[in-house]
Design a protein around this motif. Structure first.
Motif, PDB file in Angstrom:
ATOM      1  N   ASP A   1      46.505   2.829  -7.267  1.00 11.05           N
ATOM      2  CA  ASP A   1      47.065   3.308  -5.994  1.00 11.05           C
ATOM      3  C   ASP A   1      46.049   3.951  -5.051  1.00 11.05           C
ATOM      4  OD1 ASP A   1      46.845   5.349  -7.867  1.00 11.05           O
ATOM      5  OD2 ASP A   1      48.608   6.440  -7.176  1.00 11.05           O
ATOM      6  N   HIS A   2      45.079   4.702  -5.595  1.00 12.61           N
ATOM      7  CA  HIS A   2      44.225   5.511  -4.714  1.00 12.61           C
ATOM      8  C   HIS A   2      43.261   4.692  -3.859  1.00 12.61           C
ATOM      9  CE1 HIS A   2      45.605   9.488  -5.772  1.00 12.61           C
ATOM     10  NE2 HIS A   2      45.632   9.111  -7.044  1.00 12.61           N
ATOM     11  N   GLU A   3      43.087   3.413  -4.184  1.00 17.04           N
ATOM     12  CA  GLU A   3      42.299   2.569  -3.288  1.00 17.04           C
ATOM     13  C   GLU A   3      43.024   2.421  -1.941  1.00 17.04           C
ATOM     14  OE1 GLU A   3      42.834   1.899  -6.456  1.00 17.04           O
ATOM     15  OE2 GLU A   3      40.960   1.258  -7.416  1.00 17.04           O
TER      16      GLU A   3
ATOM     17  N   THR B   1      35.696  10.673 -13.972  1.00 20.48           N
ATOM     18  CA  THR B   1      35.558  12.077 -13.546  1.00 20.48           C
ATOM     19  C   THR B   1      36.893  12.747 -13.252  1.00 20.48           C
ATOM     20  OG1 THR B   1      35.294  11.293 -11.280  1.00 20.48           O
ATOM     21  CG2 THR B   1      33.263  11.911 -12.453  1.00 20.48           C
ATOM     22  N   SER B   2      37.895  11.999 -12.814  1.00 21.30           N
ATOM     23  CA  SER B   2      39.114  12.598 -12.256  1.00 21.30           C
ATOM     24  C   SER B   2      39.736  13.603 -13.211  1.00 21.30           C
ATOM     25  CB  SER B   2      40.128  11.504 -11.930  1.00 21.30           C
ATOM     26  OG  SER B   2      39.533  10.535 -11.088  1.00 21.30           O
ATOM     27  N   ARG B   3      40.075  14.769 -12.660  1.00 21.24           N
ATOM     28  CA  ARG B   3      40.570  15.864 -13.479  1.00 21.24           C
ATOM     29  C   ARG B   3      41.938  15.501 -14.058  1.00 21.24           C
ATOM     30  NH1 ARG B   3      39.875  19.372  -9.806  1.00 21.24           N
ATOM     31  NH2 ARG B   3      37.664  19.633 -10.196  1.00 21.24           N
TER      32      ARG B   3
ATOM     33  N   GLY C   1      41.179   0.705 -12.055  1.00 23.37           N
ATOM     34  CA  GLY C   1      41.832   1.330 -10.901  1.00 23.37           C
ATOM     35  C   GLY C   1      41.353   2.727 -10.578  1.00 23.37           C
ATOM     36  N   ASP C   2      41.622   3.120  -9.317  1.00 24.95           N
ATOM     37  CA  ASP C   2      41.106   4.356  -8.740  1.00 24.95           C
ATOM     38  C   ASP C   2      39.569   4.332  -8.737  1.00 24.95           C
ATOM     39  OD1 ASP C   2      43.751   4.956  -8.464  1.00 24.95           O
ATOM     40  OD2 ASP C   2      43.780   6.661  -9.822  1.00 24.95           O
ATOM     41  N   TYR C   3      39.068   3.237  -8.147  1.00 21.04           N
ATOM     42  CA  TYR C   3      37.614   3.086  -7.941  1.00 21.04           C
ATOM     43  C   TYR C   3      37.147   4.077  -6.882  1.00 21.04           C
ATOM     44  CZ  TYR C   3      33.167   0.626  -7.084  1.00 21.04           C
ATOM     45  OH  TYR C   3      31.841   0.300  -6.950  1.00 21.04           O
ATOM     46  N   VAL C   4      37.962   4.279  -5.847  1.00 23.30           N
ATOM     47  CA  VAL C   4      37.756   5.381  -4.894  1.00 23.30           C
ATOM     48  C   VAL C   4      39.069   6.147  -4.770  1.00 23.30           C
ATOM     49  CG1 VAL C   4      35.966   4.214  -3.513  1.00 23.30           C
ATOM     50  CG2 VAL C   4      38.388   3.994  -2.863  1.00 23.30           C
ATOM     51  N   TYR C   5      38.983   7.353  -4.244  1.00 23.57           N
ATOM     52  CA  TYR C   5      40.164   8.154  -3.888  1.00 23.57           C
ATOM     53  C   TYR C   5      40.153   8.365  -2.381  1.00 23.57           C
ATOM     54  CZ  TYR C   5      41.344   9.103  -8.742  1.00 23.57           C
ATOM     55  OH  TYR C   5      41.731   8.972 -10.048  1.00 23.57           O
ATOM     56  N   GLU C   6      41.353   8.304  -1.815  1.00 23.00           N
ATOM     57  CA  GLU C   6      41.474   8.290  -0.358  1.00 23.00           C
ATOM     58  C   GLU C   6      41.451   9.676   0.283  1.00 23.00           C
ATOM     59  OE1 GLU C   6      43.821   8.411  -2.501  1.00 23.00           O
ATOM     60  OE2 GLU C   6      45.795   8.922  -1.677  1.00 23.00           O
TER      61      GLU C   6
ATOM     62  N   GLY D   1      44.780   2.744 -17.886  1.00 24.55           N
ATOM     63  CA  GLY D   1      44.045   3.939 -17.470  1.00 24.55           C
ATOM     64  C   GLY D   1      44.986   4.912 -16.791  1.00 24.55           C
ATOM     65  N   ASP D   2      44.625   5.370 -15.620  1.00 28.36           N
ATOM     66  CA  ASP D   2      45.490   6.113 -14.698  1.00 28.36           C
ATOM     67  C   ASP D   2      45.772   7.568 -15.061  1.00 28.36           C
ATOM     68  OD1 ASP D   2      47.410   6.533 -12.517  1.00 28.36           O
ATOM     69  OD2 ASP D   2      48.948   6.401 -14.055  1.00 28.36           O
ATOM     70  N   VAL D   3      45.894   7.898 -16.343  1.00 27.29           N
ATOM     71  CA  VAL D   3      46.411   9.235 -16.689  1.00 27.29           C
ATOM     72  C   VAL D   3      45.302  10.272 -16.920  1.00 27.29           C
ATOM     73  CG1 VAL D   3      48.622   8.428 -17.555  1.00 27.29           C
ATOM     74  CG2 VAL D   3      46.685   8.534 -19.109  1.00 27.29           C
ATOM     75  N   HIS D   4      44.046   9.847 -16.830  1.00 30.64           N
ATOM     76  CA  HIS D   4      42.907  10.787 -16.875  1.00 30.64           C
ATOM     77  C   HIS D   4      42.716  11.459 -18.229  1.00 30.64           C
ATOM     78  CE1 HIS D   4      43.443  11.284 -12.195  1.00 30.64           C
ATOM     79  NE2 HIS D   4      43.325  10.025 -12.594  1.00 30.64           N
ATOM     80  N   ASN D   5      43.369  10.947 -19.241  1.00 29.35           N
ATOM     81  CA  ASN D   5      43.142  11.348 -20.629  1.00 29.35           C
ATOM     82  C   ASN D   5      43.125  10.075 -21.463  1.00 29.35           C
ATOM     83  OD1 ASN D   5      43.033  14.283 -20.711  1.00 29.35           O
ATOM     84  ND2 ASN D   5      45.215  14.245 -20.165  1.00 29.35           N
TER      85      ASN D   5
ATOM     86  N   SER E   1      38.223   3.816 -15.788  1.00 29.27           N
ATOM     87  CA  SER E   1      39.121   3.974 -14.639  1.00 29.27           C
ATOM     88  C   SER E   1      38.949   5.366 -14.044  1.00 29.27           C
ATOM     89  CB  SER E   1      40.589   3.752 -15.039  1.00 29.27           C
ATOM     90  OG  SER E   1      41.133   4.899 -15.633  1.00 29.27           O
ATOM     91  N   CYS E   2      39.419   5.543 -12.828  1.00 28.55           N
ATOM     92  CA  CYS E   2      39.587   6.862 -12.203  1.00 28.55           C
ATOM     93  C   CYS E   2      38.285   7.651 -12.032  1.00 28.55           C
ATOM     94  CB  CYS E   2      40.599   7.678 -12.981  1.00 28.55           C
ATOM     95  SG  CYS E   2      42.247   6.955 -12.927  1.00 28.55           S
ATOM     96  N   GLN E   3      37.588   7.331 -10.948  1.00 27.72           N
ATOM     97  CA  GLN E   3      36.308   7.988 -10.690  1.00 27.72           C
ATOM     98  C   GLN E   3      36.378   8.762  -9.376  1.00 27.72           C
ATOM     99  OE1 GLN E   3      33.962   4.404 -11.256  1.00 27.72           O
ATOM    100  NE2 GLN E   3      34.105   3.838  -9.100  1.00 27.72           N
TER     101      GLN E   3
HETATM  102 FE   LIG Z   1      43.379   8.285 -11.097  1.00 23.17          FE
END
Ligand SMILES: [Fe+2]
Length: 448
Positions: A212-214, A376-378, A151-156, A354-358, A124-126
């Protein structure tokens, strides 16, 4: 008509495997980031040839046909292949106007009586700006049976006026946040030009669930959270969902104001994978909406599979934080919805999120949760040690980028946490940070 330039710049993909079929995808885009014409393509339909073979050299082609690439759908191609053998590897490619695409590998799901173990990679979260998709390169090398993207395949977001040095690894062209169909399309094209993302799509079929970020950060149902009107947001959300469909191997198209993402994907007697949409139907304290909740609880009650697996974006187990209140964007903000899900599950429930980047692993009473880190998402600043001490039901934390490798069989459900040490440059090797087995709805380490 002038000959097209090379149109398969965004690669190929497959998805939604069933026991007898799969969806094949590509999108024609001669200039993927063109400012006004989507993909730089002429405003006309193209007829694209597709072939499916038993071998990567295409000496044994078993099905072929043509599919339309329509300008209204950004010249995307979705081929619904059926009549295939269960639990079988196939290879596919496309051609148009003298050009041939790269070759993709796919695999059907097992038949209803199968007890074969399944290997799933979960990501998730790229966020593109945050680094290189090395995690996806390693996912491709795993050759899993199927990949779940949660989720968060793209960020807006657009590129900030003054990007912080060291925090903005790969620059975007766009300075504006995506709000229009054209902007979302260019964003997907920007991401799908990435060779590691293309490799992961070409390596295995994917099943995807947006977060959400899609669309927009932290949106909930029809509430954008940015002060814009519901009607303006609905238009934006429709554009975002249309672009999501155009760029992924989905089985269903958007209809009206809805793109149905929630769905059941059975893998033999081993696992029922239930993909849950925790975003689109939210209203007040109801996370799933009545219809989806009815579907999910009925499916959970009816499931006879060894493992009932809910795959969705958000942290499911309760969490206390040392300083802040519980998260209102995760299941902690929707306790009744969570209780309804738990009441319908009869044990052996596994949640993938996913979602939480850890990366986290935890127990929630009646089941276990495996949270994949980001591609990748920080991550937010997180004191993992303090969190584990405060939440004894959480058993594991890792703060590196990574992915999960799930192996599910009739006796065992195991998860390996893979991690990479850096994404600000390409080439990080992968390590296994931890391994777990599910025993009576509890977690047992396999690597200590
Ligand atoms: Fe994310």
């Amino acid at each position: 008509m002038a000959k097209l330039g090379f149109p398969f710049t965004l690669g190929v993909a497959s998805g939604e495997p069933s026991a007898d079929g799969v969806i094949l995808w590509t999108r024609l885009a001669v200039e993927p980031l063109h400012g006004s014409k989507p993909g730089g393509m002429p405003n006309q339909m193209f007829s694209v040839k597709w072939e499916l073979a038993e071998d990567a050299e295409f000496t044994r082609v078993i099905q072929s046909g043509t599919a339309p690439a329509q300008p209204d759908w950004a010249h995307s191609v979705h081929v619904r292949v059926s009549g295939l053998r269960a639990w079988t590897e196939y290879f596919y490619r496309f051609s148009v106007d003298g050009h041939t695409s790269p070759v993709g590998r796919t695999k059907t799901a097992p038949g209803p009586d199968s007890t074969e173990p399944i290997k799933v990679a979960v990501v998730s979260c790229q966020r593109y700006e945050h680094g290189f998709f090395t995690v996806l390169k390693h996912v491709a090398e795993e050759r899993p049976d199927v990949v779940f993207h949660l989720g968060d395949y793209v960020y807006e977001y657009g590129k900030p006026a003054n990007p912080q040095p060291g925090r903005y690894i790969r620059p975007l062209e766009a300075t504006e946040e995506c709000k229009t169909l054209a902007a979302y399309r260019r964003r997907y094209a920007r991401y799908q030009l990435d060779k590691d993302l293309q490799a992961a799509h070409a390596a295995a079929p994917w099943i995807t669930m947006p977060d959400d970020h899609e669309v927009r950060d932290n949106y909930a149902g029809l509430l954008p959270g940015d002060g814009s009107s519901q009607s303006a947001f609905l238009k934006r959300r429709n554009a975002a969902y249309k672009a999501y469909y155009e760029h992924l191997p989905l089985r269903v198209r958007p209809v009206g104001n809805n793109l149905q993402f929630y769905r059941w994907r059975p893998y033999g007697k081993v696992a029922d994978f239930l993909f849950v949409d925790a975003r689109q139907y939210r209203k007040g304290k109801d996370m799933l909406g009545a219809e989806q909740q009815e579907w999910l609880t009925a499916r959970l009650r009816a499931s006879t599979a060894r493992w009932k697996v809910i795959a969705q974006a958000l942290f499911f187990a309760p969490r206390k934080f040392p300083l802040e209140p519980p998260s209102t964007d995760a299941w902690d903000g929707f306790p009744d919805s969570r209780a309804n899900v738990l009441a319908a599950a009869t044990g052996d429930l596994v949640v993938l999120s996913g979602d939480v980047h850890n990366a986290w692993a935890g127990e929630f009473g009646g089941g276990v949760e495996f949270v994949t880190s980001s591609v990748t998402s920080r991550p937010p600043v997180t004191d993992g040690t303090a969190m584990l001490a405060l939440n004894p039901h959480l058993k594991f934390f890792d703060g590196r980028r990574g992915y999960l490798v799930v192996t599910a069989g009739m006796s065992d459900f195991t998860v390996d946490y893979r991690a990479v040490a850096f994404v600000d440059q390409p080439g990080a090797p992968v390590v296994t940070a931890a391994g777990f087995r599910v025993v009576d709805s509890k977690l047992q380490r396999t690597d200590l």
